[in-house]
Design an enzyme around this catalytic site. Structure first.
Site, mmCIF file in Angstrom:
data_model
loop_
_atom_site.group_PDB
_atom_site.id
_atom_site.type_symbol
_atom_site.label_atom_id
_atom_site.label_comp_id
_atom_site.label_asym_id
_atom_site.label_seq_id
_atom_site.Cartn_x
_atom_site.Cartn_y
_atom_site.Cartn_z
ATOM 1 N N ASP A 28 0.823 -1.211 0.000
ATOM 2 C CA ASP A 28 0.000 0.000 0.000
ATOM 3 C C ASP A 28 0.856 1.259 0.000
ATOM 4 O O ASP A 28 2.038 1.238 0.373
ATOM 5 C CB ASP A 28 -0.960 0.006 1.190
ATOM 6 C CG ASP A 28 -0.251 -0.062 2.539
ATOM 7 O OD1 ASP A 28 0.704 -0.852 2.667
ATOM 8 O OD2 ASP A 28 -0.646 0.672 3.464
ATOM 9 N N ASP A 41 8.628 4.481 -1.036
ATOM 10 C CA ASP A 41 7.923 3.831 0.082
ATOM 11 C C ASP A 41 6.773 2.971 -0.429
ATOM 12 O O ASP A 41 5.633 3.418 -0.430
ATOM 13 C CB ASP A 41 7.415 4.906 1.029
ATOM 14 C CG ASP A 41 6.830 4.352 2.307
ATOM 15 O OD1 ASP A 41 7.067 3.175 2.611
ATOM 16 O OD2 ASP A 41 6.112 5.108 3.000
ATOM 17 N N GLU A 69 0.027 -1.250 5.712
ATOM 18 C CA GLU A 69 1.127 -0.841 6.579
ATOM 19 C C GLU A 69 1.033 0.646 6.891
ATOM 20 O O GLU A 69 1.334 1.079 8.007
ATOM 21 C CB GLU A 69 2.473 -1.157 5.918
ATOM 22 C CG GLU A 69 3.690 -0.929 6.810
ATOM 23 C CD GLU A 69 4.214 0.502 6.837
ATOM 24 O OE1 GLU A 69 4.982 0.842 7.754
ATOM 25 O OE2 GLU A 69 3.828 1.298 5.944
#
Length: 398
Positions: free
Chosen positions: A79, A109, A141
């Site tokens: 995610d 990320d 996350e």
């Protein structure tokens, strides 16, 4: 860019595909998981899909090699954070290259690391290593490590026992050996409503909330001056933070409710239980005068989320191993939270190491990862593949 400092072509192709999936935490990640599962199955991995309770999302565990203990697990989340409200110049869900930079939501990320993992899977499948290679891909996350917590029962049922786990959050390819734990909470303050012209006759919930904020500041002062410190962190002590306060209906109505959202990010020596005990003592002190007068006043505290911190000794064999793999021998500690604490709690030696810079690029508009960082991650994966195969390891020079 020379061959030794360029990412593998497959890594770039995979990153382009991964960025095209808009896997914001609020939305489904199933299209990405479908793609990744097909990719790994074709490479000879055995896969295990772990759906979330809603069925709209899923995590994925994959393994190449024997069923015995040992081997290495690589961990990434699928995610990304939202792009709404950010001023993007480039399309967030299309990979764009500009000189040495690769732009797109999740490049740092952490889809850059995920692409490198999946690229490694192709190379590993051509000549499977003697020791197993395991991949863990989670969801949610970015909303407090929720997905990996939901995946743990399914993971534990597999019985995997890796000797090392590398969580690929962005560390500029430096081995990270620790981060703080976190508990997120909500305080609901309740008073009594009434006309503001008679305000002293009622209990103002916003006044309760203001006293509660003051109490949080006292707790922060306690941590700032305590002996529990770790100079490895930018802020070397546990931190208390109030991020949001809401309450009231109109100016001429004494508010009977207010809500505060706050958190503790703590060192290992400062437990969540101790914080909650101190918080209850502060709450009792605030409410005591109201209770003495028989006034209707209440402060209810609810835990909304938490994840564990983690730490591993810098001279631990796993830390030395990741230093060799990454080529960076100076360890760091990171300010943000990761899923590493959950793997560490299972007894797996765990470190955080991945391409990109969280402070410089993470969660920002026009997020990017550099080609050099992605190439460095691919070199780490190449070295790992050599380590997992005894015949290759004999030729491996570090």
């Amino acid at each position: 860019m020379t061959k030794t400092t360029a990412p593998h072509p497959a890594t770039l192709e995979l990153l382009e595909r991964l960025i095209s999936f808009p896997t914001v935490s609020a939305d489904s990640n199933l299209d990405l998981i479908d793609f990744v599962e097909r990719h790994l199955t074709e490479a000879g991995f055995r896969t295990h899909r772990l759906p979330d309770p809603s069925g709209r999302k899923a995590g994925l565990m994959a393994r190449l090699g024997s069923d015995g203990p040992g081997g290495v697990m690589l961990s990434a989340h699928s995610d990304v954070v939202p792009v709404e409200g950010q001023n993007w110049i480039r399309p967030p869900f299309r990979l764009t290259r500009d000189s040495d930079r690769l732009y797109g939501r999740g490049t740092t990320d952490m889809k850059g690391y995920l692409a490198s993992m999946l690229s490694l899977a192709i190379r590993a499948a051509k000549t499977p290593p003697e020791r197993p290679l395991m991949l863990a891909i989670s969801y949610d996350e970015e909303v407090g490590c929720v997905g990996i917590r939901q995946m743990l029962p399914g993971y534990e049922a597999l019985g995997w026992q890796p000797e090392l786990c590398i969580v690929g959050e962005p560390t500029a390819m430096r081995p990270a050996i620790g981060h703080k734990g976190k508990i997120a909470l909500q305080a609901t303050c309740r008073g009594t409503a009434g006309h503001s012209s008679l305000a002293p006759r009622y209990v103002n919930a916003l006044h309760l909330a203001a006293e509660f904020i003051t109490a949080l500041r006292r707790l922060q002062d306690h941590y700032a001056h305590s002996a529990a410190r770790d100079p490895g962190y930018d802020v070397p002590y546990s931190t208390v933070h109030a991020g949001r306060m809401q309450g009231g209906t109109a100016l001429n109505i004494v508010p009977d409710h207010a809500r505060i959202e706050f958190e503790l990010r703590h060192l290992p020596g400062d437990t969540q239980e101790d914080f909650l005990t101190r918080l209850r003592q502060e709450t009792d002190r605030i409410l005591r005068p109201f209770r003495a007068q028989g006034a209707a006043a209440e402060i209810a505290i609810e835990r909304t989320n938490a994840y564990p911190g983690f730490q591993i000794a810098p001279d631990h064999e796993a830390a030395r191993r990741v230093a060799v793999l990454s080529g960076a021998h100076e360890t760091i500690k990171v300010a943000y939270g990761t899923e590493a604490g959950y793997f560490a709690q299972l007894g797996i030696p765990t470190l955080v190491c991945g391409p990109g810079d969280m402070e410089g690029q993470g969660h920002k508009p026009d997020e990017y990862v550099t080609m050099a960082q992605l190439a460095s991650c691919d070199r780490m994966m190449d070295r790992l593949l050599m380590q997992l195969d005894a015949s290759r390891s004999a030729r491996y020079a570090g």
